[in-house]
Write a protein that holds these residues in place. Sequence first.
Motif: not given
Length: 159
Positions: A66-70
Amino acid sequence: MAYETFEKVEGIIQGINRGDSCCSMTVSLISDSNIVNVVVDGDTIVIDNVRLRPGMRIAAFYDTNLPTPAVYPPQYRAELVTSLRRGQQVLLDYFDDNLTSADNSLQINIGPMTNVATLNGQQYTCSPENSELLVYYTAATFSIPARTTPQKVVVMCQY
């Protein structure tokens, strides 16, 4: 659910804040002297339905696909959260017919005092081999793989 893409972050809860909605919260953990934020929402599985609170030691598992915020501190969306007692370790992995984890880090021996249950807390009456298991243990040997008799095993049944 495919648990092989899950990673663990473990730490002590420093604080809990309301998330983006009333059904989510952001849990701030101190993990190895770093702060990590974990988002817990209505879809997050919390083992034993424990109420999370500051000072509690937990392990949170998130999906690496899943994408994670940078952002800093890092922020992950928890798929699974469990509380841990002092000195207790937890491993989520596939265990083969010898009850050895897929990463060959742990081999378990189910003892008479080992609580084997399903994710919803019901007694698991079959043999847990060849399954995804959430294993709680304290002491382990220094061999490769390490060997232990866990206190608790949660079988992640596929439905």
